[in-house]
Write a protein that holds these residues in place. Structure first.
Motif, PDB file in Angstrom:
ATOM      1  N   MET A 189       0.842  -1.190   0.000  1.00  0.00           N
ATOM      2  CA  MET A 189       0.000   0.000   0.000  1.00  0.00           C
ATOM      3  C   MET A 189       0.883   1.248   0.000  1.00  0.00           C
ATOM      4  SD  MET A 189      -3.244   0.627   2.471  1.00  0.00           S
ATOM      5  CE  MET A 189      -2.870   2.073   3.433  1.00  0.00           C
ATOM      6  N   GLU A 190       0.575   2.150  -0.864  1.00  0.00           N
ATOM      7  CA  GLU A 190       1.389   3.357  -0.983  1.00  0.00           C
ATOM      8  C   GLU A 190       0.970   4.380   0.059  1.00  0.00           C
ATOM      9  OE1 GLU A 190       2.125   6.732  -4.323  1.00  0.00           O
ATOM     10  OE2 GLU A 190       1.706   4.714  -5.065  1.00  0.00           O
ATOM     11  N   LYS A 191       1.973   4.994   0.648  1.00  0.00           N
ATOM     12  CA  LYS A 191       1.706   6.019   1.659  1.00  0.00           C
ATOM     13  C   LYS A 191       1.370   7.332   0.966  1.00  0.00           C
ATOM     14  CE  LYS A 191       3.314   6.611   6.285  1.00  0.00           C
ATOM     15  NZ  LYS A 191       4.354   6.879   7.216  1.00  0.00           N
ATOM     16  N   LYS A 192       0.306   7.964   1.421  1.00  0.00           N
ATOM     17  CA  LYS A 192      -0.099   9.236   0.822  1.00  0.00           C
ATOM     18  C   LYS A 192       0.917  10.313   1.202  1.00  0.00           C
ATOM     19  CE  LYS A 192      -4.157  12.271   0.442  1.00  0.00           C
ATOM     20  NZ  LYS A 192      -3.366  13.260  -0.251  1.00  0.00           N
ATOM     21  N   THR A 193       1.229  11.162   0.263  1.00  0.00           N
ATOM     22  CA  THR A 193       2.161  12.247   0.569  1.00  0.00           C
ATOM     23  C   THR A 193       1.387  13.546   0.740  1.00  0.00           C
ATOM     24  OG1 THR A 193       2.538  12.549  -1.793  1.00  0.00           O
ATOM     25  CG2 THR A 193       4.159  11.222  -0.606  1.00  0.00           C
ATOM     26  N   PHE A 194       1.890  14.365   1.631  1.00  0.00           N
ATOM     27  CA  PHE A 194       1.250  15.643   1.932  1.00  0.00           C
ATOM     28  C   PHE A 194       2.245  16.766   1.734  1.00  0.00           C
ATOM     29  CE2 PHE A 194      -0.848  12.504   4.668  1.00  0.00           C
ATOM     30  CZ  PHE A 194      -2.185  12.711   4.351  1.00  0.00           C
ATOM     31  N   THR A 195       1.725  17.940   1.437  1.00  0.00           N
ATOM     32  CA  THR A 195       2.598  19.109   1.344  1.00  0.00           C
ATOM     33  C   THR A 195       2.904  19.569   2.770  1.00  0.00           C
ATOM     34  OG1 THR A 195       0.789  20.712   1.389  1.00  0.00           O
ATOM     35  CG2 THR A 195       1.432  19.862  -0.787  1.00  0.00           C
ATOM     36  N   PHE A 196       3.881  20.420   2.897  1.00  0.00           N
ATOM     37  CA  PHE A 196       4.256  20.970   4.197  1.00  0.00           C
ATOM     38  C   PHE A 196       3.051  21.631   4.867  1.00  0.00           C
ATOM     39  CE2 PHE A 196       5.648  24.621   6.742  1.00  0.00           C
ATOM     40  CZ  PHE A 196       6.415  23.968   7.693  1.00  0.00           C
ATOM     41  N   ASP A 197       2.301  22.419   4.099  1.00  0.00           N
ATOM     42  CA  ASP A 197       1.135  23.125   4.647  1.00  0.00           C
ATOM     43  C   ASP A 197       0.025  22.171   5.092  1.00  0.00           C
ATOM     44  OD1 ASP A 197       2.171  25.694   4.535  1.00  0.00           O
ATOM     45  OD2 ASP A 197       1.541  25.979   2.446  1.00  0.00           O
ATOM     46  N   GLU A 198      -0.144  21.080   4.353  1.00  0.00           N
ATOM     47  CA  GLU A 198      -1.157  20.087   4.729  1.00  0.00           C
ATOM     48  C   GLU A 198      -0.762  19.413   6.054  1.00  0.00           C
ATOM     49  OE1 GLU A 198      -2.992  18.512   0.460  1.00  0.00           O
ATOM     50  OE2 GLU A 198      -1.060  17.715   1.147  1.00  0.00           O
ATOM     51  N   ILE A 199       0.511  19.098   6.171  1.00  0.00           N
ATOM     52  CA  ILE A 199       1.010  18.467   7.398  1.00  0.00           C
ATOM     53  C   ILE A 199       0.839  19.431   8.572  1.00  0.00           C
ATOM     54  CG2 ILE A 199       3.057  17.583   8.592  1.00  0.00           C
ATOM     55  CD1 ILE A 199       4.036  16.574   5.809  1.00  0.00           C
ATOM     56  N   LYS A 200       1.203  20.680   8.335  1.00  0.00           N
ATOM     57  CA  LYS A 200       1.074  21.706   9.370  1.00  0.00           C
ATOM     58  C   LYS A 200      -0.386  21.795   9.822  1.00  0.00           C
ATOM     59  CE  LYS A 200       1.925  26.612   9.441  1.00  0.00           C
ATOM     60  NZ  LYS A 200       2.713  27.693   8.869  1.00  0.00           N
ATOM     61  N   GLN A 201      -1.303  21.809   8.872  1.00  0.00           N
ATOM     62  CA  GLN A 201      -2.729  21.892   9.195  1.00  0.00           C
ATOM     63  C   GLN A 201      -3.193  20.654   9.968  1.00  0.00           C
ATOM     64  OE1 GLN A 201      -4.628  24.718   8.936  1.00  0.00           O
ATOM     65  NE2 GLN A 201      -5.984  23.455  10.204  1.00  0.00           N
ATOM     66  N   LYS A 202      -2.707  19.484   9.588  1.00  0.00           N
ATOM     67  CA  LYS A 202      -3.067  18.249  10.290  1.00  0.00           C
ATOM     68  C   LYS A 202      -2.618  18.319  11.753  1.00  0.00           C
ATOM     69  CE  LYS A 202      -3.278  14.807   6.610  1.00  0.00           C
ATOM     70  NZ  LYS A 202      -4.675  14.390   6.915  1.00  0.00           N
ATOM     71  N   LEU A 203      -1.439  18.879  11.968  1.00  0.00           N
ATOM     72  CA  LEU A 203      -0.930  18.985  13.332  1.00  0.00           C
ATOM     73  C   LEU A 203      -1.666  20.066  14.129  1.00  0.00           C
ATOM     74  CD1 LEU A 203       2.718  18.233  12.394  1.00  0.00           C
ATOM     75  CD2 LEU A 203       1.400  16.953  14.065  1.00  0.00           C
ATOM     76  N   VAL A 204      -2.099  21.126  13.464  1.00  0.00           N
ATOM     77  CA  VAL A 204      -2.926  22.141  14.120  1.00  0.00           C
ATOM     78  C   VAL A 204      -4.233  21.466  14.578  1.00  0.00           C
ATOM     79  CG1 VAL A 204      -4.394  24.169  13.703  1.00  0.00           C
ATOM     80  CG2 VAL A 204      -1.986  24.208  13.018  1.00  0.00           C
ATOM     81  N   ASN A 205      -4.858  20.712  13.678  1.00  0.00           N
ATOM     82  CA  ASN A 205      -6.112  20.019  13.999  1.00  0.00           C
ATOM     83  C   ASN A 205      -5.924  19.039  15.156  1.00  0.00           C
ATOM     84  OD1 ASN A 205      -7.229  21.425  11.877  1.00  0.00           O
ATOM     85  ND2 ASN A 205      -7.190  19.698  10.460  1.00  0.00           N
ATOM     86  N   TYR A 206      -4.790  18.357  15.138  1.00  0.00           N
ATOM     87  CA  TYR A 206      -4.451  17.392  16.188  1.00  0.00           C
ATOM     88  C   TYR A 206      -4.398  18.095  17.553  1.00  0.00           C
ATOM     89  CZ  TYR A 206      -1.621  13.798  18.590  1.00  0.00           C
ATOM     90  OH  TYR A 206      -1.138  12.853  19.460  1.00  0.00           O
TER      91      TYR A 206
END
Length: 152
Positions: free
Chosen positions: A1-18
């Motif tokens: 299964m391929e791991k989805k890649t995220f942009t820096f901003d998407e990752i940042k937003q995911k961590l904000v949501n977290y």
């Protein structure tokens, strides 16, 4: 299964949501960051952003953790402290945040748990019921001295 890649901003937003979902400590955010392949500079930038924007606040986390574990889960201070140390919260911060628990609430909780658990013990001698109940309270993180004080 391929791991989805995220942009820096998407990752940042995911961590904000977290962090917005519930208070987090640095350790939890660092663990979460491991899910994403980030270079150290990117991790640092996100951490600084979360701190600067107050999404990440170690004292707020510690205070809400203490309140939740005591008032909802009925853990004693020893168990709370041990779990916070596992999350790499400093002894100094932990101690300064224990004022979230009112002494009267703490004593009343010990008394209530003691009475409830003690009442459930059947077919045992008095001292066995008492010993078993004390062990139970200690396993929930309450201090031996505080438990014993209930009988005085």
């Amino acid at each position: 299964m391929e791991k989805k890649t995220f942009t820096f901003d998407e990752i940042k937003q995911k961590l904000v949501n977290y962090c917005v979902y519930q208070d987090r400590c640095h350790y939890e955010v660092e663990q979460k960051m491991r899910e994403f392949l980030l270079i150290d500079e990117a991790k640092e930038e996100i951490m600084l952003y979360l701190l600067k924007e107050n999404f990440l606040n170690e004292e707020r986390f510690t205070r809400s953790y203490i309140r939740g574990k005591f008032y909802i889960k009925h853990w004693g201070k020893n168990k709370i402290k041990m779990n916070l140390k596992q999350k790499q919260i400093s002894e100094r911060l932990i101690s300064s945040c224990f004022d979230e628990i009112f002494e009267e609430d703490y004593t009343n909780t010990i008394r209530k748990i003691f009475e409830d658990y003690y009442a459930k013990q059947s077919g045992l001698k008095e001292y066995q019921k008492k010993t078993k109940t004390i062990k139970y309270l200690m396993s929930k993180g309450f201090e031996y001295e505080k438990i014993i004080n209930i009988f005085d």
